[in-house]
Design a protein around this motif. Structure first.
Motif, PDB file in Angstrom:
ATOM      1  N   MET A 174       0.846  -1.178   0.000  1.00  0.00           N
ATOM      2  CA  MET A 174       0.000   0.000   0.000  1.00  0.00           C
ATOM      3  C   MET A 174       0.893   1.244   0.000  1.00  0.00           C
ATOM      4  SD  MET A 174      -3.063   0.769   2.599  1.00  0.00           S
ATOM      5  CE  MET A 174      -4.501   1.357   1.798  1.00  0.00           C
ATOM      6  N   SER A 208       2.480   4.752   0.748  1.00  0.00           N
ATOM      7  CA  SER A 208       2.589   5.485   2.010  1.00  0.00           C
ATOM      8  C   SER A 208       2.409   6.981   1.835  1.00  0.00           C
ATOM      9  CB  SER A 208       3.949   5.208   2.662  1.00  0.00           C
ATOM     10  OG  SER A 208       4.985   5.601   1.788  1.00  0.00           O
ATOM     11  N   ASN A 221      -0.499   8.043  -6.157  1.00  0.00           N
ATOM     12  CA  ASN A 221       0.198   7.242  -5.144  1.00  0.00           C
ATOM     13  C   ASN A 221       1.706   7.313  -5.303  1.00  0.00           C
ATOM     14  OD1 ASN A 221      -2.014   5.897  -3.633  1.00  0.00           O
ATOM     15  ND2 ASN A 221      -2.566   5.262  -5.690  1.00  0.00           N
ATOM     16  N   TRP A 229       5.198   5.369  -3.454  1.00  0.00           N
ATOM     17  CA  TRP A 229       5.593   4.259  -2.610  1.00  0.00           C
ATOM     18  C   TRP A 229       7.005   4.456  -2.085  1.00  0.00           C
ATOM     19  CZ3 TRP A 229       2.893   3.949  -7.125  1.00  0.00           C
ATOM     20  CH2 TRP A 229       1.646   3.372  -7.068  1.00  0.00           C
ATOM     21  N   ASP A 254       7.060  -0.328   0.968  1.00  0.00           N
ATOM     22  CA  ASP A 254       5.618  -0.388   0.701  1.00  0.00           C
ATOM     23  C   ASP A 254       5.275  -1.531  -0.240  1.00  0.00           C
ATOM     24  OD1 ASP A 254       5.387   1.913   2.187  1.00  0.00           O
ATOM     25  OD2 ASP A 254       5.148   3.237   0.467  1.00  0.00           O
ATOM     26  N   GLN A 255       4.140  -2.138  -0.012  1.00  0.00           N
ATOM     27  CA  GLN A 255       3.616  -3.140  -0.935  1.00  0.00           C
ATOM     28  C   GLN A 255       2.870  -2.391  -2.034  1.00  0.00           C
ATOM     29  OE1 GLN A 255       0.806  -5.832   0.795  1.00  0.00           O
ATOM     30  NE2 GLN A 255       0.605  -7.044  -1.056  1.00  0.00           N
ATOM     31  N   LEU A 267       0.148  -2.093  -4.830  1.00  0.00           N
ATOM     32  CA  LEU A 267      -1.135  -2.717  -5.142  1.00  0.00           C
ATOM     33  C   LEU A 267      -1.611  -2.300  -6.531  1.00  0.00           C
ATOM     34  CD1 LEU A 267      -2.980  -2.137  -1.745  1.00  0.00           C
ATOM     35  CD2 LEU A 267      -1.765  -4.187  -2.505  1.00  0.00           C
ATOM     36  N   GLU A 300      -4.142   0.531  -6.716  1.00  0.00           N
ATOM     37  CA  GLU A 300      -3.617   1.897  -6.632  1.00  0.00           C
ATOM     38  C   GLU A 300      -3.162   2.380  -8.005  1.00  0.00           C
ATOM     39  OE1 GLU A 300      -1.996   1.972  -2.072  1.00  0.00           O
ATOM     40  OE2 GLU A 300      -0.706   1.091  -3.603  1.00  0.00           O
TER      41      GLU A 300
END
Length: 67
Positions: A1, A3, A12, A14, A18-19, A21, A24
């Motif tokens: 997700m 951050s 978004n 990352w 962070d994962q 997705l 996103e």
């Protein structure tokens, strides 16, 4: 997700841990698509140009070298 988000379009961003997705990415692409569509509806045109080189000759075309 993600951050974080970008300042103006809340896309978004990352960090290294962070994962990421797919949802996103899809949401970001939908925002970009909608923004470009709105610009086109206002008769705006978007041009993307690239330059490859050293820049050493920029602005000197057609001028004689100074002696």
């Amino acid at each position: 997700m993600a951050s974080g988000q970008t300042q103006y379009y809340e896309l978004n961003q990352w960090e290294g841990r962070d994962q990421v997705l797919r949802t996103e990415f899809n949401a970001d692409n939908a925002r970009i698509d909608r923004a470009l569509h709105e610009l086109r509806a206002r008769n705006c045109q978007l041009y993307m140009l690239t330059y490859t080189g050293t820049g050493s000759g920029c602005g000197r075309q057609g001028k004689k070298p100074q002696q």
